[in-house]
Scaffold this motif. Structure first.
Motif, PDB file in Angstrom:
ATOM      1  N   ALA A  26      14.125  -6.444  -3.135  1.00  0.00           N
ATOM      2  CA  ALA A  26      13.317  -6.018  -3.880  1.00  0.00           C
ATOM      3  C   ALA A  26      13.544  -5.507  -5.259  1.00  0.00           C
ATOM      4  O   ALA A  26      12.587  -6.021  -6.281  1.00  0.00           O
ATOM      5  N   VAL A  27      14.728  -5.241  -5.867  1.00  0.00           N
ATOM      6  CA  VAL A  27      15.193  -5.138  -7.022  1.00  0.00           C
ATOM      7  C   VAL A  27      14.930  -6.573  -8.069  1.00  0.00           C
ATOM      8  O   VAL A  27      14.420  -6.691  -9.077  1.00  0.00           O
ATOM      9  N   HIS A  28      15.550  -7.307  -7.151  1.00  0.00           N
ATOM     10  CA  HIS A  28      15.491  -8.830  -7.988  1.00  0.00           C
ATOM     11  C   HIS A  28      14.090  -9.525  -7.940  1.00  0.00           C
ATOM     12  O   HIS A  28      13.830  -9.888  -9.243  1.00  0.00           O
ATOM     13  N   GLY A  29      13.328  -9.156  -7.136  1.00  0.00           N
ATOM     14  CA  GLY A  29      11.889  -9.506  -7.211  1.00  0.00           C
ATOM     15  C   GLY A  29      11.354  -8.736  -8.356  1.00  0.00           C
ATOM     16  O   GLY A  29      10.287  -9.563  -9.207  1.00  0.00           O
ATOM     17  N   VAL A  30      11.296  -7.452  -8.483  1.00  0.00           N
ATOM     18  CA  VAL A  30      10.764  -6.981  -9.656  1.00  0.00           C
ATOM     19  C   VAL A  30      11.357  -7.576 -10.978  1.00  0.00           C
ATOM     20  O   VAL A  30      10.481  -7.850 -11.965  1.00  0.00           O
ATOM     21  N   CYS A  31      12.789  -7.426 -11.089  1.00  0.00           N
ATOM     22  CA  CYS A  31      13.159  -8.179 -12.165  1.00  0.00           C
ATOM     23  C   CYS A  31      12.774  -9.696 -12.516  1.00  0.00           C
ATOM     24  O   CYS A  31      12.477  -9.850 -13.664  1.00  0.00           O
ATOM     25  N   LEU A  32      12.640 -10.355 -11.420  1.00  0.00           N
ATOM     26  CA  LEU A  32      12.077 -11.819 -11.776  1.00  0.00           C
ATOM     27  C   LEU A  32      10.660 -11.747 -12.339  1.00  0.00           C
ATOM     28  O   LEU A  32      10.311 -12.434 -13.314  1.00  0.00           O
ATOM     29  N   ASP A  33       9.914 -10.915 -11.704  1.00  0.00           N
ATOM     30  CA  ASP A  33       8.523 -10.903 -12.049  1.00  0.00           C
ATOM     31  C   ASP A  33       8.489 -10.392 -13.588  1.00  0.00           C
ATOM     32  O   ASP A  33       7.610 -11.000 -14.222  1.00  0.00           O
ATOM     33  N   LEU A  34       9.219  -9.361 -14.084  1.00  0.00           N
ATOM     34  CA  LEU A  34       9.239  -8.821 -15.485  1.00  0.00           C
ATOM     35  C   LEU A  34       9.729 -10.083 -16.324  1.00  0.00           C
ATOM     36  O   LEU A  34       9.273 -10.381 -17.271  1.00  0.00           O
ATOM     37  N   ALA A  35      10.913 -10.465 -15.848  1.00  0.00           N
ATOM     38  CA  ALA A  35      11.543 -11.503 -16.731  1.00  0.00           C
ATOM     39  C   ALA A  35      10.512 -12.858 -16.992  1.00  0.00           C
ATOM     40  O   ALA A  35      10.448 -13.249 -18.111  1.00  0.00           O
ATOM     41  N   LEU A  36       9.741 -13.435 -15.887  1.00  0.00           N
ATOM     42  CA  LEU A  36       8.610 -14.486 -16.119  1.00  0.00           C
ATOM     43  C   LEU A  36       7.730 -13.994 -17.056  1.00  0.00           C
ATOM     44  O   LEU A  36       7.025 -14.603 -17.890  1.00  0.00           O
ATOM     45  N   ARG A  37       7.219 -12.583 -16.936  1.00  0.00           N
ATOM     46  CA  ARG A  37       6.287 -11.870 -17.973  1.00  0.00           C
ATOM     47  C   ARG A  37       6.462 -12.048 -19.439  1.00  0.00           C
ATOM     48  O   ARG A  37       5.945 -12.132 -20.182  1.00  0.00           O
ATOM     49  N   GLY A  97       0.723  -1.235   0.019  1.00  0.00           N
ATOM     50  CA  GLY A  97      -0.009  -0.018  -0.032  1.00  0.00           C
ATOM     51  C   GLY A  97       0.757   1.130   0.015  1.00  0.00           C
ATOM     52  O   GLY A  97       2.120   1.313  -0.105  1.00  0.00           O
ATOM     53  N   SER A  98       0.166   2.335   0.280  1.00  0.00           N
ATOM     54  CA  SER A  98       0.871   3.583   0.198  1.00  0.00           C
ATOM     55  C   SER A  98       1.321   4.121   1.578  1.00  0.00           C
ATOM     56  O   SER A  98       0.869   3.422   2.461  1.00  0.00           O
ATOM     57  N   GLY A  99       1.874   5.183   1.719  1.00  0.00           N
ATOM     58  CA  GLY A  99       2.227   5.571   2.828  1.00  0.00           C
ATOM     59  C   GLY A  99       3.887   5.694   2.993  1.00  0.00           C
ATOM     60  O   GLY A  99       4.782   5.420   1.884  1.00  0.00           O
ATOM     61  N   PRO A 100       4.299   5.975   4.192  1.00  0.00           N
ATOM     62  CA  PRO A 100       5.941   6.077   4.165  1.00  0.00           C
ATOM     63  C   PRO A 100       6.804   4.700   3.920  1.00  0.00           C
ATOM     64  O   PRO A 100       6.177   3.653   4.180  1.00  0.00           O
ATOM     65  N   GLY A 101       7.793   4.824   3.309  1.00  0.00           N
ATOM     66  CA  GLY A 101       8.419   3.670   2.873  1.00  0.00           C
ATOM     67  C   GLY A 101       9.275   3.792   1.486  1.00  0.00           C
ATOM     68  O   GLY A 101       9.260   5.288   1.121  1.00  0.00           O
ATOM     69  N   TRP A 102       9.636   2.827   0.942  1.00  0.00           N
ATOM     70  CA  TRP A 102      10.364   3.086  -0.384  1.00  0.00           C
ATOM     71  C   TRP A 102       9.484   2.062  -1.438  1.00  0.00           C
ATOM     72  O   TRP A 102       9.145   0.903  -1.062  1.00  0.00           O
ATOM     73  N   THR A 103       9.722   2.241  -2.797  1.00  0.00           N
ATOM     74  CA  THR A 103       9.297   1.361  -3.781  1.00  0.00           C
ATOM     75  C   THR A 103       9.959   1.065  -4.828  1.00  0.00           C
ATOM     76  O   THR A 103      10.863   2.166  -5.218  1.00  0.00           O
ATOM     77  N   VAL A 104       9.889   0.173  -5.509  1.00  0.00           N
ATOM     78  CA  VAL A 104      10.700  -0.090  -6.911  1.00  0.00           C
ATOM     79  C   VAL A 104       9.736  -0.542  -7.811  1.00  0.00           C
ATOM     80  O   VAL A 104       8.911  -1.359  -7.385  1.00  0.00           O
ATOM     81  N   GLY A 105       9.551   0.150  -8.816  1.00  0.00           N
ATOM     82  CA  GLY A 105       8.605   0.067  -9.954  1.00  0.00           C
ATOM     83  C   GLY A 105       9.285  -0.200 -11.018  1.00  0.00           C
ATOM     84  O   GLY A 105      10.373   0.055 -11.480  1.00  0.00           O
ATOM     85  N   GLY A 106       8.750  -0.838 -12.118  1.00  0.00           N
ATOM     86  CA  GLY A 106       9.230  -1.422 -13.317  1.00  0.00           C
ATOM     87  C   GLY A 106       8.339  -1.495 -14.326  1.00  0.00           C
ATOM     88  O   GLY A 106       7.310  -2.165 -14.248  1.00  0.00           O
ATOM     89  N   MET A 107       8.862  -1.443 -15.705  1.00  0.00           N
ATOM     90  CA  MET A 107       8.142  -1.770 -16.940  1.00  0.00           C
ATOM     91  C   MET A 107       8.967  -2.320 -18.039  1.00  0.00           C
ATOM     92  O   MET A 107      10.348  -2.217 -17.782  1.00  0.00           O
ATOM     93  N   ALA A 108       8.672  -3.358 -18.793  1.00  0.00           N
ATOM     94  CA  ALA A 108       9.371  -4.325 -19.553  1.00  0.00           C
ATOM     95  C   ALA A 108       8.807  -4.251 -20.952  1.00  0.00           C
ATOM     96  O   ALA A 108       7.508  -4.491 -21.045  1.00  0.00           O
ATOM     97  N   LYS A 109       9.538  -4.398 -22.181  1.00  0.00           N
ATOM     98  CA  LYS A 109       8.843  -5.081 -23.369  1.00  0.00           C
ATOM     99  C   LYS A 109       9.970  -5.973 -23.658  1.00  0.00           C
ATOM    100  O   LYS A 109      11.188  -6.221 -23.597  1.00  0.00           O
ATOM    101  N   GLY A 110       8.976  -6.995 -24.602  1.00  0.00           N
ATOM    102  CA  GLY A 110      10.035  -8.224 -25.027  1.00  0.00           C
ATOM    103  C   GLY A 110       8.982  -9.260 -25.147  1.00  0.00           C
ATOM    104  O   GLY A 110       8.208  -9.813 -24.438  1.00  0.00           O
ATOM    105  N   ALA A 111       9.229  -9.833 -26.369  1.00  0.00           N
ATOM    106  CA  ALA A 111       8.347 -11.304 -26.704  1.00  0.00           C
ATOM    107  C   ALA A 111       9.064 -12.112 -27.515  1.00  0.00           C
ATOM    108  O   ALA A 111       8.596 -13.269 -27.826  1.00  0.00           O
TER     109      ALA A 111
END
Length: 395
Positions: free
Chosen positions: A254-265, A168-182
């Motif tokens: 966290a960076v690894h988690g976002v990268c893995l999520d995008l890689a599997l997509r 959710g929102s509030g204090p803290g930090w976030t990593v976001g990402g977008m990817a293209k590839g098929a």
């Protein structure tokens, strides 16, 4: 919200007319600060597109204020004019945002060898700059698609140096990402453009370390078709807008988690694929052996065809293993497909008809029984639809 999930970032995506279809084809991602730390990883292909060469140069000081991205044309193998066009994209973006051109990375994707329609590109940059918003992440992700059937985004968050993950929102930090590839998905990164953002207060060296660790075991282990692109780029930008300096290990996770999520997509959206194949290699003498064996299996077209036809042909797995220099005893190899050990001690194990390959997910597990190291490679099957799409890609 993709790349704008992290505070301090705006983005946009517009139709500049680069694609004949009129689909969105130009995106901006802008870091509003207060920090501008950045890191990047690029293709290891020796033939590199002009945008890659430009972005390699400007990331040298570990800082970026913006990224301009286009689909519909790779600006690769376009000679000195292509170099000029990449620079012109950065300069036009810099002028629109009132920053220096050396603070702007450039990413392009599409057909190789075709010049970009620069009049449309520069007009598109101006239009994208006018539409920048904190809600523009999805539009940006859509604009970088080529043969992608869906846009790809991911988000992870943390609370601080002494706290666990938050939601959710509030204090803290976030990593976001977008990817293209098929398509052209293979190590050295896959045919991908990836932009990651964070509002954590993180230095450029820490960003670089986290990004390289993450890429090594995510994007670099996607091996859809063994073909390496000229344009692969993964960028990580930090705004520091949260004011939180996270624990480096938590941030890297966290960076690894976002990268893995995008890689599997990326694998899930591979051109024409009907199976998502996870190749797990365990019991290896070294991680490198595990990766080598996994890649050999993932690139075996006979196996990929068999799995497409729902045939658990484990002999093709052993054949692929045997082409490598990894340490193993051929008479001690075990292979399981979707949990059924079809090969035991290098010979037939449980009956093949026990293997259910009716679903989209396939797991091939190989035990080399030579050590404690392991690795996972992600690939997909080889289909007639893949052949058709790539036979007509430039027409």
């Amino acid at each position: 919200m993709s790349v704008t999930a992290a505070r301090g970032f705006t983005a946009s995506g517009v139709s500049a007319g680069i694609k004949d279809s009129g689909a969105p084809d130009l995106a901006l991602v802008v870091n509003r600060g207060p920090s501008y730390a950045a890191a990047a990883v690029f293709t290891s292909n020796r033939v590199q597109a002009a945008p890659v060469r430009w972005s390699r140069r400007v990331i040298g000081d570990g800082a970026l204020a913006a990224v301009v991205l286009n689909s519909g044309g790779a600006n690769a193998c376009t000679g000195p004019a292509g170099e000029d066009d990449a620079r012109a994209m950065a300069e036009r973006t810099a002028r629109a945002l009132r920053v220096e051109a050396e603070q702007v990375a450039v990413c392009s994707t599409g057909l190789i060898g075709v010049p970009l329609p620069m009049g449309r590109v520069t007009a598109g940059i101006d239009a994208a700059a006018a539409e920048l918003s904190e809600d523009g992440g999805e539009a940006a992700a859509i604009a970088i698609k080529t043969t992608d059937s869906v846009h790809k985004t991911a988000v992870a968050s943390g609370s601080g140096p002494d706290s666990g993950p938050r939601s959710g929102s509030g204090p803290g930090w976030t990593v976001g990402g977008m990817a293209k590839g098929a398509g052209m998905l293979a190590p050295g990164l896959a045919t991908m453009l990836v932009v990651l953002t964070t509002d954590a207060d993180v230095s450029a060296p820490t960003l670089d370390s986290a990004l390289r660790q993450a890429v090594r075991t995510t994007f670099d282990r996607v091996d859809s078709d063994g073909c390496m692109s000229t344009n692969d780029t993964v960028l990580l930008l930090a705004s520091g807008a949260s004011g939180v300096r996270p624990d480096p290990a938590e941030f890297a996770e966290a960076v690894h988690g976002v990268c893995l999520d995008l890689a599997l997509r990326l694998v899930a959206d591979a051109e024409g694929a009907s199976k998502e194949i996870e190749v797990r290699v365990v019991g290896a003498a070294s991680e490198q052996d595990a990766v080598t064996v996994g890649r050999s299996i993932a690139r075996n077209n006979l196996l990929k065809c068999a799995l497409h036809g729902e045939d658990p042909n484990w002999g093709r797995v052993l054949s692929a293993i045997g082409t490598t220099s990894a340490v193993f005893d051929p008479d001690r190899l075990d292979v399981s497909i979707n949990g059924v050990r079809v090969c035991r001690d290098g010979a037939a194990g449980e009956p093949r008809d026990k293997v259910d390959l009716s679903g989209r997910a396939v797991t091939v597990t190989v035990d080399l029984r030579s050590g404690d190291a392991s690795a996972t490679i992600w690939t997909n099957d080889l289909t007639a639809a893949y052949v058709h799409e790539n036979s007509a890609y430039s027409s």
